[in-house]
Design a protein around this motif. Structure first.
Motif, PDB file in Angstrom:
ATOM      1  N   ALA A 172      69.249  16.094 -44.225  1.00 50.31           N
ATOM      2  CA  ALA A 172      68.713  16.211 -45.582  1.00 50.31           C
ATOM      3  C   ALA A 172      68.158  14.855 -46.003  1.00 50.31           C
ATOM      4  CB  ALA A 172      69.802  16.671 -46.549  1.00 50.31           C
ATOM      5  N   THR A 173      66.878  14.814 -46.362  1.00 51.77           N
ATOM      6  CA  THR A 173      66.249  13.559 -46.784  1.00 51.77           C
ATOM      7  C   THR A 173      66.442  13.298 -48.273  1.00 51.77           C
ATOM      8  OG1 THR A 173      64.161  14.730 -47.101  1.00 51.77           O
ATOM      9  CG2 THR A 173      64.539  13.716 -44.960  1.00 51.77           C
ATOM     10  N   GLY A 174      66.907  14.322 -49.004  1.00 53.91           N
ATOM     11  CA  GLY A 174      67.153  14.161 -50.433  1.00 53.91           C
ATOM     12  C   GLY A 174      68.477  14.782 -50.808  1.00 53.91           C
ATOM     13  N   THR A 175      68.567  15.254 -52.039  1.00 55.44           N
ATOM     14  CA  THR A 175      69.826  15.826 -52.532  1.00 55.44           C
ATOM     15  C   THR A 175      69.812  17.350 -52.516  1.00 55.44           C
ATOM     16  OG1 THR A 175      69.007  15.697 -54.800  1.00 55.44           O
ATOM     17  CG2 THR A 175      70.297  13.829 -53.975  1.00 55.44           C
ATOM     18  N   SER A 176      68.903  17.934 -51.727  1.00 55.43           N
ATOM     19  CA  SER A 176      68.844  19.388 -51.609  1.00 55.43           C
ATOM     20  C   SER A 176      68.561  19.748 -50.161  1.00 55.43           C
ATOM     21  CB  SER A 176      67.745  19.961 -52.516  1.00 55.43           C
ATOM     22  OG  SER A 176      67.697  21.370 -52.395  1.00 55.43           O
ATOM     23  N   ALA A 216      59.972  20.690 -45.300  1.00 54.19           N
ATOM     24  CA  ALA A 216      60.281  19.446 -46.005  1.00 54.19           C
ATOM     25  C   ALA A 216      61.757  19.316 -46.314  1.00 54.19           C
ATOM     26  CB  ALA A 216      59.479  19.368 -47.298  1.00 54.19           C
ATOM     27  N   ALA A 217      62.409  20.442 -46.535  1.00 53.83           N
ATOM     28  CA  ALA A 217      63.808  20.393 -46.973  1.00 53.83           C
ATOM     29  C   ALA A 217      64.794  20.329 -45.826  1.00 53.83           C
ATOM     30  CB  ALA A 217      64.118  21.607 -47.840  1.00 53.83           C
ATOM     31  N   LEU A 218      64.441  20.901 -44.668  1.00 52.34           N
ATOM     32  CA  LEU A 218      65.378  21.009 -43.564  1.00 52.34           C
ATOM     33  C   LEU A 218      64.784  20.350 -42.338  1.00 52.34           C
ATOM     34  CD1 LEU A 218      67.929  22.116 -42.252  1.00 52.34           C
ATOM     35  CD2 LEU A 218      66.751  24.271 -41.890  1.00 52.34           C
ATOM     36  N   ALA A 219      65.336  19.202 -41.946  1.00 51.33           N
ATOM     37  CA  ALA A 219      64.890  18.505 -40.743  1.00 51.33           C
ATOM     38  C   ALA A 219      65.997  18.579 -39.712  1.00 51.33           C
ATOM     39  CB  ALA A 219      64.562  17.050 -41.064  1.00 51.33           C
ATOM     40  N   LEU A 220      65.626  18.795 -38.461  1.00 50.34           N
ATOM     41  CA  LEU A 220      66.623  18.928 -37.413  1.00 50.34           C
ATOM     42  C   LEU A 220      67.111  17.583 -36.946  1.00 50.34           C
ATOM     43  CD1 LEU A 220      64.965  21.750 -35.331  1.00 50.34           C
ATOM     44  CD2 LEU A 220      66.650  21.948 -37.137  1.00 50.34           C
ATOM     45  N   GLY A 221      68.291  17.600 -36.332  1.00 48.65           N
ATOM     46  CA  GLY A 221      68.820  16.377 -35.762  1.00 48.65           C
ATOM     47  C   GLY A 221      67.939  15.871 -34.637  1.00 48.65           C
ATOM     48  N   SER A 222      68.239  14.711 -34.116  1.00 44.44           N
ATOM     49  CA  SER A 222      67.383  14.098 -33.115  1.00 44.44           C
ATOM     50  C   SER A 222      67.307  14.927 -31.846  1.00 44.44           C
ATOM     51  CB  SER A 222      67.910  12.697 -32.788  1.00 44.44           C
ATOM     52  OG  SER A 222      69.258  12.761 -32.344  1.00 44.44           O
ATOM     53  N   ALA A 223      68.382  15.683 -31.545  1.00 43.81           N
ATOM     54  CA  ALA A 223      68.353  16.508 -30.342  1.00 43.81           C
ATOM     55  C   ALA A 223      67.401  17.680 -30.493  1.00 43.81           C
ATOM     56  CB  ALA A 223      69.755  17.025 -30.029  1.00 43.81           C
ATOM     57  N   GLY A 224      67.167  18.125 -31.756  1.00 46.83           N
ATOM     58  CA  GLY A 224      66.227  19.197 -32.020  1.00 46.83           C
ATOM     59  C   GLY A 224      66.625  20.513 -31.386  1.00 46.83           C
ATOM     60  N   ALA A 225      67.891  20.754 -31.202  1.00 44.88           N
ATOM     61  CA  ALA A 225      68.306  21.983 -30.540  1.00 44.88           C
ATOM     62  C   ALA A 225      69.645  22.448 -31.093  1.00 44.88           C
ATOM     63  CB  ALA A 225      68.398  21.786 -29.032  1.00 44.88           C
ATOM     64  N   THR A 226      69.925  23.725 -30.845  1.00 44.17           N
ATOM     65  CA  THR A 226      71.124  24.377 -31.345  1.00 44.17           C
ATOM     66  C   THR A 226      72.181  24.457 -30.252  1.00 44.17           C
ATOM     67  OG1 THR A 226      69.801  25.692 -32.886  1.00 44.17           O
ATOM     68  CG2 THR A 226      71.977  26.536 -32.338  1.00 44.17           C
ATOM     69  N   PRO A 272      75.366  15.426 -52.953  1.00 43.06           N
ATOM     70  CA  PRO A 272      75.470  14.179 -53.711  1.00 43.06           C
ATOM     71  C   PRO A 272      74.558  13.091 -53.153  1.00 43.06           C
ATOM     72  CG  PRO A 272      77.414  14.481 -52.321  1.00 43.06           C
ATOM     73  CD  PRO A 272      76.618  15.743 -52.230  1.00 43.06           C
ATOM     74  N   ARG A 273      74.194  13.201 -51.888  1.00 38.65           N
ATOM     75  CA  ARG A 273      73.336  12.185 -51.266  1.00 38.65           C
ATOM     76  C   ARG A 273      72.750  12.760 -49.980  1.00 38.65           C
ATOM     77  NH1 ARG A 273      78.575  10.944 -50.825  1.00 38.65           N
ATOM     78  NH2 ARG A 273      79.511  10.881 -48.724  1.00 38.65           N
ATOM     79  N   ALA A 274      71.720  12.084 -49.482  1.00 41.06           N
ATOM     80  CA  ALA A 274      71.105  12.479 -48.222  1.00 41.06           C
ATOM     81  C   ALA A 274      72.062  12.199 -47.065  1.00 41.06           C
ATOM     82  CB  ALA A 274      69.793  11.728 -48.026  1.00 41.06           C
ATOM     83  N   GLY A 275      71.784  12.839 -45.937  1.00 41.80           N
ATOM     84  CA  GLY A 275      72.627  12.606 -44.764  1.00 41.80           C
ATOM     85  C   GLY A 275      72.379  13.633 -43.685  1.00 41.80           C
ATOM     86  N   THR A 276      73.182  13.578 -42.648  1.00 40.24           N
ATOM     87  CA  THR A 276      73.077  14.517 -41.535  1.00 40.24           C
ATOM     88  C   THR A 276      74.390  15.278 -41.397  1.00 40.24           C
ATOM     89  OG1 THR A 276      73.831  12.875 -39.932  1.00 40.24           O
ATOM     90  CG2 THR A 276      71.451  13.026 -40.309  1.00 40.24           C
ATOM     91  N   GLY A 277      74.298  16.464 -40.853  1.00 38.95           N
ATOM     92  CA  GLY A 277      75.482  17.283 -40.649  1.00 38.95           C
ATOM     93  C   GLY A 277      75.195  18.399 -39.673  1.00 38.95           C
TER      94      GLY A 277
END
Length: 431
Positions: A41-45, A14-24, A148-153
């Motif tokens: 991250a879908t939330g602030t954690s 729930a806390a860690l979702a992969l990017g759309s590519a789904g690969a490293t 501070p906010r949801a996002g991708t990285g």
């Protein structure tokens, strides 16, 4: 993609979702790898969890979160899967029977039977109603980012657990020789990586040491071939030089399994020079010496060769192994594979002149050094001798004087089942 165990880490999904590519993405160096993992991250954690053995291979201070601002990060040690069963019923095998017992303490496998007796058991004698994960007694580490906010990285870190190295084979015959190479990609962790983009780097790169990761690969490391399914096997292509490093890219995504070695075809350089000779690398002295020459080779290739072990075969038969150093394009590689008892030499040094100062101290001495070769082979062989000579000023034959150390290079063709001699003159000037 970094694989995790659902039984150990239910919160991570729930806390860690992969990017759309789904690969490293992996950037693999000879002694470490930069792992680049897309995260959302879908939330602030954002929680990142790896088994303890994997954390021990991560270089301290190398974890970073790119493109996703955070206000703090906290690392905590999580209990292992077995600890979650404390106070619950597990099953103990005793001889031919199995009985229910209560797991009291997972750390030392303390259990209590139906009679209320406490004792320690072996993990191999326990069974469970649910399948345990890999290494159920191993703890894990969780790094929790507060955002501070949801996002991708992109989560990045350096690990000693994934490395690569080339290995070479020189196939020689009377018709000539060719040099080929394979690349071994090693993963010594319990994590499998689904790799989207792979870069291999050859050269000397210094990073912070991690003593805990120097124990070597797991005992159950296995060799794996690249799957021959519909997807094409990765190929390695050179991408040129990067500040003294050489970069190679893998052309297609692939999976790097846990505790595995994947081997891929690497280089097939063309040899612009290939020579066999009987060699000797020695030092100057005034005594007489006898011995045998070495089975030696000299190579030059049309591309840079990263350092790695070399296996040499003559007419398909193994004749020796050595290690190639990092070699530039067109660089000369000389190596020997042991003695050749069919070619003997006798070395002698005769003093031919001497100069003394007013106090009678010797200041300059001239020697004539002679090598006599004898071969029992049924073919001619070239003999090459390199002799190093120390002194304040050295003059070898008619060459220009050199300071501190001179090198005499002697080359001669030894006839089949024959003898030959060759000499050089050396002047050692210590005035």
């Amino acid at each position: 993609m970094t694989k995790v165990f659902p039984a150990v880490l239910p919160a991570l999904a729930a806390a860690l979702a992969l990017g759309s590519a789904g690969a490293t993405d992996l950037r693999i160096y000879p002694s470490f790898t930069e792992v680049r993992q897309p995260v959302t991250a879908t939330g602030t954690s954002l929680n990142v969890t790896l088994p303890q053995s994997a954390w021990e291979s991560v270089l301290p201070g190398s974890l970073d979160l790119e493109g996703l601002p955070f206000t703090s990060a906290a690392q905590t040690l999580q209990s292992n899967w077995l600890s979650g069963l404390e106070g619950q019923t597990v099953y103990l095998r005793r001889g031919e029977t199995t009985e229910p017992v209560t797991l009291v303490r997972a750390r030392d496998l303390l259990v209590k039977d139906a009679q209320g007796r406490f004792f320690n058991v072996r993990f191999e004698d326990l069974s469970f109603t649910a399948a345990p994960p890999l290494n159920p007694q191993s703890p894990s580490q969780t790094l929790t980012y507060t955002l501070p906010r949801a996002g991708t990285g992109t989560l990045t870190y350096l690990t000693r657990a994934v490395t690569w190295s080339p290995r070479y084979t020189l196939n020689a015959s009377t018709a000539g020789a060719n040099l080929t190479a394979l690349a071994d990609l090693r993963n010594s962790t319990e994590l499998a990586y689904d790799v989207q983009n792979t870069e291999l780097y050859a050269g000397d790169v210094t990073v912070q040491a991690n003593p805990q990761a120097e124990a070597g690969f797991a005992a159950d490391m296995v060799m794996r071939a690249v799957p021959t399914a519909a997807a094409p096997a990765p190929k390695i292509q050179s991408q040129g030089e990067l500040r003294g490093l050489t970069r190679y890219d893998l052309t297609t995504p692939f999976t790097l399994p846990a505790n595995s070695v994947i081997t891929l075809p690497f280089l097939t350089p063309k040899l612009s020079r290939f020579e066999r000779y009987a060699g000797l690398d020695t030092y100057f002295s005034t005594d007489t010496r006898t011995g045998t020459l070495n089975r030696s080779y000299r190579l030059e290739a049309d591309q840079r060769l990263p350092a790695g072990p070399l296996t040499v075969r003559e007419d398909g038969r193994l004749v020796g192994q050595t290690t190639l150093p990092d070699t530039r394009k067109g660089g000369t590689i000389d190596f020997s594979l042991g003695e050749d008892p069919d070619i003997e030499y006798t070395r002698s040094a005769a003093q031919t002149a001497q100069v003394k100062d007013a106090k009678g101290n010797v200041t300059k001495t001239t020697y004539r050094v002679t090598y006599a070769f004898e071969s029992s082979k049924d073919r001619a062989v070239r003999a090459e001798v390199t002799e190093r000579i120390g002194g304040r000023v050295i003059i070898i034959d008619t060459s220009a004087p050199v300071k501190n150390q001179g090198t005499a290079n002697l080359r001669v063709d030894v006839p089949a089942k024959g003898k030959v001699s060759k000499s050089f003159t050396v002047v050692i000037d210590n005035s």
